[in-house]
Design a protein around this motif. Structure first.
Motif, PDB file in Angstrom:
ATOM      1  N   LYS A  77      35.163  50.504  51.436  1.00 15.48           N
ATOM      2  CA  LYS A  77      36.525  51.185  51.296  1.00 15.48           C
ATOM      3  C   LYS A  77      36.993  51.966  53.064  1.00 15.48           C
ATOM      4  O   LYS A  77      37.967  51.605  53.883  1.00 15.48           O
ATOM      5  CB  LYS A  77      37.686  52.410  50.607  1.00 15.48           C
ATOM      6  CG  LYS A  77      36.802  53.517  50.265  1.00 15.48           C
ATOM      7  CD  LYS A  77      37.843  54.509  49.848  1.00 15.48           C
ATOM      8  CE  LYS A  77      37.322  54.169  48.493  1.00 15.48           C
ATOM      9  NZ  LYS A  77      35.853  55.509  48.184  1.00 15.48           N
ATOM     10  N   ASN A  78      35.415  51.961  53.581  1.00 13.76           N
ATOM     11  CA  ASN A  78      35.557  52.391  55.238  1.00 13.76           C
ATOM     12  C   ASN A  78      35.970  51.992  56.222  1.00 13.76           C
ATOM     13  O   ASN A  78      36.023  51.423  57.152  1.00 13.76           O
ATOM     14  CB  ASN A  78      34.001  53.184  55.186  1.00 13.76           C
ATOM     15  CG  ASN A  78      34.039  54.312  54.445  1.00 13.76           C
ATOM     16  OD1 ASN A  78      35.668  55.311  54.508  1.00 13.76           O
ATOM     17  ND2 ASN A  78      33.558  54.932  54.095  1.00 13.76           N
ATOM     18  N   PHE A  79      35.940  50.224  55.539  1.00 13.99           N
ATOM     19  CA  PHE A  79      35.669  48.635  56.249  1.00 13.99           C
ATOM     20  C   PHE A  79      37.397  47.772  55.932  1.00 13.99           C
ATOM     21  O   PHE A  79      37.324  47.122  56.591  1.00 13.99           O
ATOM     22  CB  PHE A  79      35.163  47.748  55.435  1.00 13.99           C
ATOM     23  CG  PHE A  79      32.855  48.191  55.700  1.00 13.99           C
ATOM     24  CD1 PHE A  79      33.008  47.931  56.985  1.00 13.99           C
ATOM     25  CD2 PHE A  79      32.465  49.003  55.054  1.00 13.99           C
ATOM     26  CE1 PHE A  79      31.403  47.195  57.577  1.00 13.99           C
ATOM     27  CE2 PHE A  79      31.669  49.179  55.508  1.00 13.99           C
ATOM     28  CZ  PHE A  79      30.906  48.706  57.032  1.00 13.99           C
ATOM     29  N   GLY A  80      38.225  48.451  55.351  1.00 13.44           N
ATOM     30  CA  GLY A  80      39.607  48.132  54.932  1.00 13.44           C
ATOM     31  C   GLY A  80      39.308  47.684  53.892  1.00 13.44           C
ATOM     32  O   GLY A  80      40.219  46.614  53.656  1.00 13.44           O
ATOM     33  N   ILE A  81      38.832  47.682  52.813  1.00 11.01           N
ATOM     34  CA  ILE A  81      38.105  46.199  52.118  1.00 11.01           C
ATOM     35  C   ILE A  81      38.302  47.652  50.179  1.00 11.01           C
ATOM     36  O   ILE A  81      37.547  48.220  49.890  1.00 11.01           O
ATOM     37  CB  ILE A  81      36.570  45.707  52.252  1.00 11.01           C
ATOM     38  CG1 ILE A  81      36.564  45.059  53.040  1.00 11.01           C
ATOM     39  CG2 ILE A  81      36.382  44.603  51.606  1.00 11.01           C
ATOM     40  CD1 ILE A  81      35.209  44.113  53.377  1.00 11.01           C
ATOM     41  N   LYS A 121      37.213  41.289  55.091  1.00  6.75           N
ATOM     42  CA  LYS A 121      38.031  41.890  56.044  1.00  6.75           C
ATOM     43  C   LYS A 121      38.416  42.669  55.923  1.00  6.75           C
ATOM     44  O   LYS A 121      39.318  42.622  54.984  1.00  6.75           O
ATOM     45  CB  LYS A 121      37.924  41.054  57.006  1.00  6.75           C
ATOM     46  CG  LYS A 121      39.394  40.052  57.588  1.00  6.75           C
ATOM     47  CD  LYS A 121      39.761  39.204  58.387  1.00  6.75           C
ATOM     48  CE  LYS A 121      40.682  38.400  58.491  1.00  6.75           C
ATOM     49  NZ  LYS A 121      40.947  37.836  57.114  1.00  6.75           N
ATOM     50  N   ASN A 122      38.500  43.157  56.547  1.00 10.65           N
ATOM     51  CA  ASN A 122      39.796  44.631  56.829  1.00 10.65           C
ATOM     52  C   ASN A 122      41.253  44.091  55.732  1.00 10.65           C
ATOM     53  O   ASN A 122      41.763  43.142  56.293  1.00 10.65           O
ATOM     54  CB  ASN A 122      40.222  44.883  58.285  1.00 10.65           C
ATOM     55  CG  ASN A 122      40.609  46.158  58.333  1.00 10.65           C
ATOM     56  OD1 ASN A 122      41.696  46.684  56.834  1.00 10.65           O
ATOM     57  ND2 ASN A 122      41.670  47.066  59.707  1.00 10.65           N
ATOM     58  N   GLY A 123      41.919  44.921  55.227  1.00  5.67           N
ATOM     59  CA  GLY A 123      42.805  44.478  54.092  1.00  5.67           C
ATOM     60  C   GLY A 123      42.868  43.627  53.164  1.00  5.67           C
ATOM     61  O   GLY A 123      43.465  42.700  52.407  1.00  5.67           O
ATOM     62  N   ASP A 124      41.387  42.718  52.464  1.00  6.55           N
ATOM     63  CA  ASP A 124      41.267  41.569  51.193  1.00  6.55           C
ATOM     64  C   ASP A 124      40.376  42.779  51.031  1.00  6.55           C
ATOM     65  O   ASP A 124      40.805  44.295  50.762  1.00  6.55           O
ATOM     66  CB  ASP A 124      40.203  41.574  52.186  1.00  6.55           C
ATOM     67  CG  ASP A 124      40.630  40.253  53.449  1.00  6.55           C
ATOM     68  OD1 ASP A 124      41.887  39.844  53.382  1.00  6.55           O
ATOM     69  OD2 ASP A 124      39.269  39.772  54.319  1.00  6.55           O
ATOM     70  N   HIS A 125      40.875  42.213  49.569  1.00  9.50           N
ATOM     71  CA  HIS A 125      40.424  42.215  48.258  1.00  9.50           C
ATOM     72  C   HIS A 125      39.452  41.672  46.990  1.00  9.50           C
ATOM     73  O   HIS A 125      39.370  40.467  47.216  1.00  9.50           O
ATOM     74  CB  HIS A 125      41.591  42.512  47.443  1.00  9.50           C
ATOM     75  CG  HIS A 125      42.105  43.633  46.754  1.00  9.50           C
ATOM     76  ND1 HIS A 125      41.921  42.698  44.684  1.00  9.50           N
ATOM     77  CD2 HIS A 125      40.908  44.477  45.530  1.00  9.50           C
ATOM     78  CE1 HIS A 125      41.926  42.863  43.727  1.00  9.50           C
ATOM     79  NE2 HIS A 125      41.805  44.420  43.917  1.00  9.50           N
ATOM     80  N   LEU A 185      30.468  40.508  53.328  1.00  7.40           N
ATOM     81  CA  LEU A 185      31.808  40.862  55.338  1.00  7.40           C
ATOM     82  C   LEU A 185      31.611  39.233  55.452  1.00  7.40           C
ATOM     83  O   LEU A 185      32.177  39.083  56.485  1.00  7.40           O
ATOM     84  CB  LEU A 185      30.788  41.730  56.138  1.00  7.40           C
ATOM     85  CG  LEU A 185      30.823  43.043  56.019  1.00  7.40           C
ATOM     86  CD1 LEU A 185      30.021  44.531  56.400  1.00  7.40           C
ATOM     87  CD2 LEU A 185      32.276  44.237  55.238  1.00  7.40           C
TER      88      LEU A 185
END
Ligand SMILES: *Cc1c(COP(=O)(O)O)cnc(C)c1O
Length: 381
Positions: free
Chosen positions: A121-125, A97-101, A93
């Motif tokens: 994936k629940n953090f958008g990663i 962040k959200n949107g990263d890979h 973290l």
């Protein structure tokens, strides 16, 4: 404290002495918070002059552990966490962040695989799993929003020694962070920070603690990155307790002695078991470093052995779904660490009902091998 009642004395009597009496061992700062004599002192904490306020933010014992591991890894800074898993999460973290890979190795510790596969994936990663033995696969998995390459120095349970320098090259080419779990090798065998890895993480529950009596994690890296990791640990409440930190620091004092002996014992075992007709495969790295190849040996028993009888015939070798203690123990990846992997992933990795992982301890090398051989003997159908 003369003119106070028994009730007040009972609360305050033990808090008088401030000195540590030049104690040889670090005292355990078993406190949730720190006190101040006046407002100037309190202010000095926020100006960075006094180090401690509240244990979740920092404590002398957890700081001692963070800096001990940083020193052994050759890194600038380190911070302790409540477990290996929370150290891994805080590290991730801090850089994604959200949107990263993330591009991660497909042969990871089961808990890490689950964190990356199911939770992030629940953090958008998003995470892609590829074989890190194949450079091309890593390169092809990198996307525009990729932030991090993640692997382990020695993988579990098949003990593939990753090419860390190659990984660092790829990360630098694409301006990505690199993070490596060094639990299996320990800094005694490998120091990936010195090869350019940004964040080195440990489950200190294993070899750093070394006595199977503590759950702890540590992460080391540059001052700036560790600052962000520390902030995550504070916000997540993933701090380690002072006593656990103290126990881990105590374990680290004998890390070199334990690892030398355990590495030697593991090498001896791998060599001996290779000659056994009832063992299909022995997994043990050929060369990890001059210091040794780690202390885990994974074997696949032949179909001549009954697995249940084997596990029931191990004598003083305990069945333990963990590793890294001074006692030799065995684990059953299919039944524990890799139980929740999809069947397809298990098959791809080579995990089946005959695979056994051995965490080699500090006992007599010959007696460990004899104990295993007698269990194999007893299990023959
Ligand atoms: C055990 C382990 C972890 C998880 O650590 P905990 O201390 O159990 O949270 C992560 N990575 C590896 C390689 C491990 O062996």
């Amino acid at each position: 404290m003369r003119d106070v009642s028994f009730d007040t004395l009972a609360v305050h009597q033990s808090l008088k002495g401030k000195s540590h009496f030049t104690s040889k061992a670090t005292p355990i700062y078993q406190t949730s918070s720190f006190s101040f004599r006046n407002l100037d002192e309190l202010e000095s904490y926020f100006e960075g002059e006094t180090p401690y306020l509240y244990t979740r933010y920092g404590n002398p014992n957890t700081d001692e552990l963070g800096s001990a591991v940083a020193t052994l890894e050759g890194a600038e800074s380190g911070v302790a966490a409540s477990s290996g898993m929370s150290a891994i999460l805080a590290g991730i973290l801090a850089v994604a962040k959200n949107g990263d890979h993330i591009v991660a190795c497909d042969d990871l510790y089961g808990g890490t695989y689950h964190l990356l596969d199911a939770e992030l994936k629940n953090f958008g990663i998003a995470v892609s799993f590829v074989s890190f033995g194949n450079e091309q696969e890593i390169r092809e998995a990198i996307r525009e929003n990729t932030k991090l390459l993640y692997t382990e120095t020695i993988t579990n349970p098949f003990l593939r020694a990753e090419n860390i320098k190659k990984l660092v090259d790829i990360a630098r080419e694409h301006s990505l962070f690199s993070m490596v779990d060094n639990t299996f090798a320990t800094p005694y065998v490998l120091q990936p920070y010195k090869d350019g890895v940004d964040l080195v993480v440990h489950s200190a529950t294993k070899y750093l603690g070394g006595h199977s009596d503590v759950s702890a994690g540590v992460i080391a890296g540059s001052e700036t990155l560790i600052q962000s990791v520390r902030q995550k640990i504070i916000s997540l409440g993933a701090n380690l307790s002072p006593f656990e930190a103290w126990l881990t620091c105590r374990g680290i004092k004998t890390l070199a002695l334990r690892m030398e002996k355990q590495n030697q014992n593991a090498q001896f075992m791998a060599d001996q078991l290779k000659q056994n007709a009832n063992i299909n495969k022995v997994y043990f790295p050929e060369f990890v470093s001059e210091k040794g190849n780690g202390a885990i040996v994974t074997i696949e028993l032949s179909s001549q052995c009954d697995i249940r009888t084997f596990f029931a015939s191990l004598g003083w070798i305990k069945i333990v779904p963990s590793l890294g203690g001074v006692e030799t123990s065995v684990s059953y990846p299919l039944g524990t660490s890799h139980r929740n992997l999809p069947l397809e992933a298990q098959e791809k990795l080579g995990i089946n009902d005959r695979v056994i992982r051995i965490s080699v301890g500090i006992e007599s090398s010959k007696e460990i091998v004899n104990q295993l051989l007698s269990a194999i003997e007893a299990s023959l159908i």
